[in-house]
Design a protein around this motif. Structure first.
Motif, PDB file in Angstrom:
ATOM      1  N   PHE A  25       0.834  -1.189   0.000  1.00  0.00           N
ATOM      2  CA  PHE A  25       0.000   0.000   0.000  1.00  0.00           C
ATOM      3  C   PHE A  25       0.873   1.246   0.000  1.00  0.00           C
ATOM      4  O   PHE A  25       1.893   1.296   0.688  1.00  0.00           O
ATOM      5  CB  PHE A  25      -0.913   0.016   1.221  1.00  0.00           C
ATOM      6  CG  PHE A  25      -1.841  -1.152   1.271  1.00  0.00           C
ATOM      7  CD1 PHE A  25      -2.920  -1.238   0.407  1.00  0.00           C
ATOM      8  CD2 PHE A  25      -1.634  -2.186   2.167  1.00  0.00           C
ATOM      9  CE1 PHE A  25      -3.771  -2.332   0.440  1.00  0.00           C
ATOM     10  CE2 PHE A  25      -2.484  -3.276   2.214  1.00  0.00           C
ATOM     11  CZ  PHE A  25      -3.558  -3.348   1.350  1.00  0.00           C
ATOM     12  N   ILE A  26       0.461   2.243  -0.778  1.00  0.00           N
ATOM     13  CA  ILE A  26       1.186   3.503  -0.857  1.00  0.00           C
ATOM     14  C   ILE A  26       0.173   4.642  -0.759  1.00  0.00           C
ATOM     15  O   ILE A  26      -1.019   4.453  -1.055  1.00  0.00           O
ATOM     16  CB  ILE A  26       1.982   3.614  -2.182  1.00  0.00           C
ATOM     17  CG1 ILE A  26       1.056   3.499  -3.388  1.00  0.00           C
ATOM     18  CG2 ILE A  26       3.085   2.558  -2.241  1.00  0.00           C
ATOM     19  CD1 ILE A  26       1.729   3.741  -4.721  1.00  0.00           C
ATOM     20  N   PRO A  27       0.607   5.833  -0.360  1.00  0.00           N
ATOM     21  CA  PRO A  27      -0.317   6.977  -0.370  1.00  0.00           C
ATOM     22  C   PRO A  27      -0.763   7.251  -1.814  1.00  0.00           C
ATOM     23  O   PRO A  27       0.008   7.057  -2.758  1.00  0.00           O
ATOM     24  CB  PRO A  27       0.534   8.136   0.154  1.00  0.00           C
ATOM     25  CG  PRO A  27       1.650   7.498   0.914  1.00  0.00           C
ATOM     26  CD  PRO A  27       1.913   6.198   0.204  1.00  0.00           C
ATOM     27  N   ASP A  28      -1.991   7.685  -1.976  1.00  0.00           N
ATOM     28  CA  ASP A  28      -2.519   7.969  -3.306  1.00  0.00           C
ATOM     29  C   ASP A  28      -1.602   8.959  -4.021  1.00  0.00           C
ATOM     30  O   ASP A  28      -1.256  10.005  -3.486  1.00  0.00           O
ATOM     31  CB  ASP A  28      -3.939   8.544  -3.187  1.00  0.00           C
ATOM     32  CG  ASP A  28      -4.663   8.544  -4.511  1.00  0.00           C
ATOM     33  OD1 ASP A  28      -4.115   9.095  -5.486  1.00  0.00           O
ATOM     34  OD2 ASP A  28      -5.773   7.995  -4.572  1.00  0.00           O
ATOM     35  N   ARG A  29      -1.214   8.625  -5.233  1.00  0.00           N
ATOM     36  CA  ARG A  29      -0.258   9.441  -5.995  1.00  0.00           C
ATOM     37  C   ARG A  29      -0.804  10.805  -6.377  1.00  0.00           C
ATOM     38  O   ARG A  29      -0.046  11.701  -6.725  1.00  0.00           O
ATOM     39  CB  ARG A  29       0.167   8.691  -7.261  1.00  0.00           C
ATOM     40  CG  ARG A  29       0.918   7.427  -6.963  1.00  0.00           C
ATOM     41  CD  ARG A  29       1.233   6.651  -8.240  1.00  0.00           C
ATOM     42  NE  ARG A  29       1.791   5.355  -7.885  1.00  0.00           N
ATOM     43  CZ  ARG A  29       1.308   4.203  -8.294  1.00  0.00           C
ATOM     44  NH1 ARG A  29       0.260   4.160  -9.082  1.00  0.00           N
ATOM     45  NH2 ARG A  29       1.867   3.071  -7.918  1.00  0.00           N
ATOM     46  N   ARG A  30      -2.119  10.958  -6.330  1.00  0.00           N
ATOM     47  CA  ARG A  30      -2.729  12.232  -6.709  1.00  0.00           C
ATOM     48  C   ARG A  30      -2.694  13.262  -5.589  1.00  0.00           C
ATOM     49  O   ARG A  30      -2.983  14.429  -5.813  1.00  0.00           O
ATOM     50  CB  ARG A  30      -4.173  12.001  -7.158  1.00  0.00           C
ATOM     51  CG  ARG A  30      -4.260  11.079  -8.377  1.00  0.00           C
ATOM     52  CD  ARG A  30      -5.673  10.703  -8.700  1.00  0.00           C
ATOM     53  NE  ARG A  30      -6.210   9.887  -7.610  1.00  0.00           N
ATOM     54  CZ  ARG A  30      -7.493   9.615  -7.437  1.00  0.00           C
ATOM     55  NH1 ARG A  30      -8.387  10.084  -8.279  1.00  0.00           N
ATOM     56  NH2 ARG A  30      -7.896   8.865  -6.430  1.00  0.00           N
ATOM     57  N   LEU A  31      -2.328  12.842  -4.385  1.00  0.00           N
ATOM     58  CA  LEU A  31      -2.231  13.770  -3.259  1.00  0.00           C
ATOM     59  C   LEU A  31      -0.958  14.602  -3.370  1.00  0.00           C
ATOM     60  O   LEU A  31       0.010  14.198  -4.025  1.00  0.00           O
ATOM     61  CB  LEU A  31      -2.217  12.992  -1.943  1.00  0.00           C
ATOM     62  CG  LEU A  31      -3.483  12.208  -1.600  1.00  0.00           C
ATOM     63  CD1 LEU A  31      -3.238  11.307  -0.406  1.00  0.00           C
ATOM     64  CD2 LEU A  31      -4.632  13.151  -1.326  1.00  0.00           C
ATOM     65  N   SER A  32      -0.948  15.731  -2.680  1.00  0.00           N
ATOM     66  CA  SER A  32       0.261  16.567  -2.666  1.00  0.00           C
ATOM     67  C   SER A  32       1.349  15.860  -1.854  1.00  0.00           C
ATOM     68  O   SER A  32       1.072  14.917  -1.104  1.00  0.00           O
ATOM     69  CB  SER A  32      -0.058  17.929  -2.040  1.00  0.00           C
ATOM     70  OG  SER A  32      -0.292  17.783  -0.650  1.00  0.00           O
ATOM     71  N   ASP A  33       2.575  16.331  -1.985  1.00  0.00           N
ATOM     72  CA  ASP A  33       3.690  15.736  -1.234  1.00  0.00           C
ATOM     73  C   ASP A  33       3.428  15.788   0.268  1.00  0.00           C
ATOM     74  O   ASP A  33       3.688  14.816   0.982  1.00  0.00           O
ATOM     75  CB  ASP A  33       5.006  16.454  -1.550  1.00  0.00           C
ATOM     76  CG  ASP A  33       5.493  16.145  -2.962  1.00  0.00           C
ATOM     77  OD1 ASP A  33       5.035  15.149  -3.549  1.00  0.00           O
ATOM     78  OD2 ASP A  33       6.339  16.912  -3.456  1.00  0.00           O
ATOM     79  N   ALA A  34       2.925  16.906   0.755  1.00  0.00           N
ATOM     80  CA  ALA A  34       2.651  17.060   2.191  1.00  0.00           C
ATOM     81  C   ALA A  34       1.565  16.087   2.650  1.00  0.00           C
ATOM     82  O   ALA A  34       1.672  15.474   3.711  1.00  0.00           O
ATOM     83  CB  ALA A  34       2.249  18.493   2.501  1.00  0.00           C
TER      84      ALA A  34
END
Length: 95
Positions: A25-34
């Motif tokens: 699992f990874i953070p959604d790529r569409r979110l900002s870096d922060a």
């Protein structure tokens, strides 16, 4: 025999390895870096990845527990927050 596997092999490292599904699992790529950094901290990810290994038969249930629908991507990335980083590796065990 269990699915063509000799009873001697059941429970061995080979058997355990062959019947496991590694979910990444990874953070959604569409979110900002922060936002991705915050999600990684919330899920205690290491290097922005959370690895969950389960039996192949349970892979679908692991995704469901984390709120991931592998067939549908939410329009708003904040609604889902994390995504499956190795979708192709798990595709054969998902229904």
């Amino acid at each position: 025999m269990l699915r063509g596997l000799s009873p001697r092999l059941r429970g061995t490292a080979h058997w355990r390895h062959c019947h496991r599904a590694p979910s990444r699992f990874i953070p959604d790529r569409r979110l900002s870096d922060a936002e991705r950094e915050l999600i990684a901290q919330d899920y205690a990810m290491e290097e922005h990845m959370l690895a969950i290994t389960c039996r192949r038969a349970l892979a679908q249930y692991v995704l469901r527990e984390y709120g991931i629908n592998h067939r549908h991507v939410e329009g708003d990335p904040r609604a889902q927050q994390i995504e499956l980083g190795n979708r192709e590796a798990l595709r054969q065990w998902l229904y």
